[in-house]
Design a protein around this motif. Sequence first.
Motif, PDB file in Angstrom:
ATOM      1  N   SER A 149       0.741  -1.135  -0.058  1.00 20.67           N
ATOM      2  CA  SER A 149       0.022  -0.019  -0.003  1.00 20.67           C
ATOM      3  C   SER A 149       0.902   1.272   0.053  1.00 20.67           C
ATOM      4  O   SER A 149       2.213   1.334   0.306  1.00 20.67           O
ATOM      5  CB  SER A 149      -0.883   0.014   1.141  1.00 20.67           C
ATOM      6  N   SER A 150       0.329   2.346  -0.388  1.00 23.13           N
ATOM      7  CA  SER A 150       1.146   3.450  -0.545  1.00 23.13           C
ATOM      8  C   SER A 150       1.350   4.085   0.887  1.00 23.13           C
ATOM      9  O   SER A 150       2.466   4.451   1.033  1.00 23.13           O
ATOM     10  CB  SER A 150       0.253   4.862  -0.979  1.00 23.13           C
ATOM     11  N   ARG A 151       0.622   3.746   1.984  1.00 24.71           N
ATOM     12  CA  ARG A 151       0.835   4.178   3.266  1.00 24.71           C
ATOM     13  C   ARG A 151       2.295   3.354   3.764  1.00 24.71           C
ATOM     14  O   ARG A 151       2.946   3.975   4.475  1.00 24.71           O
ATOM     15  CB  ARG A 151      -0.433   3.972   3.904  1.00 24.71           C
ATOM     16  N   PHE A 152       2.156   1.989   3.250  1.00 26.85           N
ATOM     17  CA  PHE A 152       3.242   1.282   3.972  1.00 26.85           C
ATOM     18  C   PHE A 152       4.399   1.597   3.482  1.00 26.85           C
ATOM     19  O   PHE A 152       5.593   1.662   3.948  1.00 26.85           O
ATOM     20  CB  PHE A 152       2.745  -0.139   3.717  1.00 26.85           C
ATOM     21  N   ARG A 153       4.569   1.746   2.051  1.00 28.90           N
ATOM     22  CA  ARG A 153       5.626   2.141   1.214  1.00 28.90           C
ATOM     23  C   ARG A 153       6.264   3.471   1.858  1.00 28.90           C
ATOM     24  O   ARG A 153       7.306   3.778   1.739  1.00 28.90           O
ATOM     25  CB  ARG A 153       5.375   2.502  -0.319  1.00 28.90           C
ATOM     26  N   ARG A 154       5.331   4.461   2.158  1.00 29.85           N
ATOM     27  CA  ARG A 154       5.731   5.681   2.855  1.00 29.85           C
ATOM     28  C   ARG A 154       6.455   5.450   4.061  1.00 29.85           C
ATOM     29  O   ARG A 154       7.588   6.068   4.114  1.00 29.85           O
ATOM     30  CB  ARG A 154       4.488   6.703   3.125  1.00 29.85           C
ATOM     31  N   THR A 155       6.248   4.581   4.824  1.00 25.26           N
ATOM     32  CA  THR A 155       6.883   4.214   6.229  1.00 25.26           C
ATOM     33  C   THR A 155       8.337   3.525   5.962  1.00 25.26           C
ATOM     34  O   THR A 155       9.044   3.557   6.670  1.00 25.26           O
ATOM     35  CB  THR A 155       5.823   3.236   6.847  1.00 25.26           C
ATOM     36  N   LYS A 213       5.469  -8.620   4.772  1.00 26.67           N
ATOM     37  CA  LYS A 213       5.369  -7.929   3.528  1.00 26.67           C
ATOM     38  C   LYS A 213       6.692  -7.610   2.928  1.00 26.67           C
ATOM     39  O   LYS A 213       6.762  -7.832   1.667  1.00 26.67           O
ATOM     40  CB  LYS A 213       4.479  -6.719   3.777  1.00 26.67           C
ATOM     41  N   VAL A 214       7.611  -7.175   3.696  1.00 26.79           N
ATOM     42  CA  VAL A 214       8.744  -6.822   3.214  1.00 26.79           C
ATOM     43  C   VAL A 214       9.557  -8.016   2.756  1.00 26.79           C
ATOM     44  O   VAL A 214      10.423  -8.092   1.581  1.00 26.79           O
ATOM     45  CB  VAL A 214       9.652  -5.963   4.161  1.00 26.79           C
ATOM     46  N   ALA A 215       9.502  -9.187   3.468  1.00 30.86           N
ATOM     47  CA  ALA A 215      10.217 -10.420   3.174  1.00 30.86           C
ATOM     48  C   ALA A 215       9.812 -10.977   1.574  1.00 30.86           C
ATOM     49  O   ALA A 215      10.356 -11.215   0.826  1.00 30.86           O
ATOM     50  CB  ALA A 215      10.051 -11.607   3.999  1.00 30.86           C
ATOM     51  N   LEU A 216       8.256 -10.633   1.547  1.00 32.81           N
ATOM     52  CA  LEU A 216       7.727 -11.284   0.280  1.00 32.81           C
ATOM     53  C   LEU A 216       7.953 -10.300  -0.819  1.00 32.81           C
ATOM     54  O   LEU A 216       8.375 -10.893  -1.874  1.00 32.81           O
ATOM     55  CB  LEU A 216       6.210 -11.362   0.588  1.00 32.81           C
ATOM     56  N   ALA A 217       8.025  -9.083  -0.639  1.00 37.48           N
ATOM     57  CA  ALA A 217       8.207  -8.046  -1.716  1.00 37.48           C
ATOM     58  C   ALA A 217       9.885  -8.189  -1.777  1.00 37.48           C
ATOM     59  O   ALA A 217       9.974  -8.005  -3.081  1.00 37.48           O
ATOM     60  CB  ALA A 217       8.112  -6.518  -1.108  1.00 37.48           C
ATOM     61  N   GLU A 245      22.608  -7.919   0.805  1.00 39.67           N
ATOM     62  CA  GLU A 245      21.785  -7.056   1.643  1.00 39.67           C
ATOM     63  C   GLU A 245      21.028  -6.184   1.137  1.00 39.67           C
ATOM     64  O   GLU A 245      21.643  -5.220   0.460  1.00 39.67           O
ATOM     65  CB  GLU A 245      22.921  -6.565   2.747  1.00 39.67           C
ATOM     66  N   ARG A 246      19.419  -6.106   1.077  1.00 37.99           N
ATOM     67  CA  ARG A 246      18.820  -5.257   0.299  1.00 37.99           C
ATOM     68  C   ARG A 246      17.851  -4.422   1.599  1.00 37.99           C
ATOM     69  O   ARG A 246      17.111  -4.749   2.177  1.00 37.99           O
ATOM     70  CB  ARG A 246      17.980  -5.959  -0.323  1.00 37.99           C
ATOM     71  N   PRO A 247      18.253  -3.097   1.485  1.00 33.95           N
ATOM     72  CA  PRO A 247      17.555  -2.281   2.364  1.00 33.95           C
ATOM     73  C   PRO A 247      15.966  -2.192   2.041  1.00 33.95           C
ATOM     74  O   PRO A 247      15.779  -2.176   0.835  1.00 33.95           O
ATOM     75  CB  PRO A 247      18.114  -0.835   2.236  1.00 33.95           C
ATOM     76  N   ALA A 248      15.452  -2.313   3.081  1.00 31.15           N
ATOM     77  CA  ALA A 248      13.861  -2.195   2.655  1.00 31.15           C
ATOM     78  C   ALA A 248      13.261  -0.788   2.129  1.00 31.15           C
ATOM     79  O   ALA A 248      12.336  -0.953   1.466  1.00 31.15           O
ATOM     80  CB  ALA A 248      12.910  -2.391   4.137  1.00 31.15           C
ATOM     81  N   SER A 249      13.974   0.311   2.418  1.00 30.03           N
ATOM     82  CA  SER A 249      13.659   1.401   1.797  1.00 30.03           C
ATOM     83  C   SER A 249      13.672   1.357   0.214  1.00 30.03           C
ATOM     84  O   SER A 249      12.825   2.199  -0.367  1.00 30.03           O
ATOM     85  CB  SER A 249      14.680   2.634   2.309  1.00 30.03           C
ATOM     86  N   ARG A 250      14.260   0.431  -0.364  1.00 32.22           N
ATOM     87  CA  ARG A 250      14.297   0.458  -1.822  1.00 32.22           C
ATOM     88  C   ARG A 250      13.038   0.174  -2.156  1.00 32.22           C
ATOM     89  O   ARG A 250      12.519  -0.034  -3.698  1.00 32.22           O
ATOM     90  CB  ARG A 250      15.586  -0.773  -2.250  1.00 32.22           C
ATOM     91  N   LEU A 251      11.982  -0.633  -1.491  1.00 31.53           N
ATOM     92  CA  LEU A 251      10.862  -1.094  -1.939  1.00 31.53           C
ATOM     93  C   LEU A 251       9.835   0.047  -1.910  1.00 31.53           C
ATOM     94  O   LEU A 251       8.574  -0.178  -2.107  1.00 31.53           O
ATOM     95  CB  LEU A 251      10.300  -2.270  -0.937  1.00 31.53           C
ATOM     96  N   ALA A 252      10.176   1.075  -1.478  1.00 24.54           N
ATOM     97  CA  ALA A 252       9.265   2.312  -1.299  1.00 24.54           C
ATOM     98  C   ALA A 252       8.896   2.914  -2.488  1.00 24.54           C
ATOM     99  O   ALA A 252       7.972   3.654  -2.516  1.00 24.54           O
ATOM    100  CB  ALA A 252       9.904   3.343  -0.245  1.00 24.54           C
ATOM    101  N   GLY A 253       9.784   2.784  -3.745  1.00 22.35           N
ATOM    102  CA  GLY A 253       9.671   3.410  -4.806  1.00 22.35           C
ATOM    103  C   GLY A 253       8.547   2.893  -5.586  1.00 22.35           C
ATOM    104  O   GLY A 253       8.049   1.776  -5.430  1.00 22.35           O
TER     105      GLY A 253
END
Length: 248
Positions: free
Chosen positions: A78-84, A177-181, A240-248
């Motif tokens: 979700s957009s909200r989750f990606r913002r976090t 969610k982060v693990a799956l994404a 090692e993949r930062p979760a922040s990369r999934l925000a885009g």
Amino acid sequence: MSIHVPRLDDDPAAPFPGADTALRQPDGLLAFGGDLSPPRLLNAYRHGIFPWYSEGQPILWWSPDPRMVFRTDGVRLSSRFRRTLRASPWVARADSAFEQVIERCATAPRRGQHGTWITPAMREAYLRMHRLGHAHSVEVFAGHSPGAALVGGIYGIAIGRMFFGESMFSSASGGSKVALAALARWLHGRGWPLIDAQVENAHLLALGAQRMPRRAFLEEAGALATAAADTGAWTSAFGERPASRLAG
């Protein structure tokens, strides 16, 4: 009314019944018995079949129709989750804590569920598969430091270019969610188009899972499973993949 379910031959290399013979109710029940040896498990997954049973039951084998799948370019956050995630310190790694992931999946409380299908025998079977290079996990940690807490994870079986997801967990909101994404994005980059999610539930649908008719699933997953691919740990290739990369 009696229900006939075939009993598997004791030989781990013996064929499974055709998936199209699975029961409609309970959906997908195909056979019982056998064992959880690597040859049996690999044969099962190649044919779209997986074990799922509770402690005290015989091993039950399933191939439901429809099948739940994720396209690796279709996981939705979700957009909200990606913002976090933009400022998140979380990082994802692979095969660095497989045993902890399967343990957390087995003991995670789940709404409407009592006990677990990840029995001690199942845990040992998948640990054996991991040691052989067939089972993999993606773990999400709360930061880069060696002592960072494990906040989510997913594990499953890889055959050819097909990933058969088994279970995932969160110990902090959004960890699974982060693990799956992270897994899906990495697999998509390698040309792996599909993740098996087995059985429908509302959480998977919200993340972008799709219903696929069993016949179509067996054709696509079967072809992907025959592709040439290396076995062994994914740790180095995944990095090692930062979760922040999934925000885009």
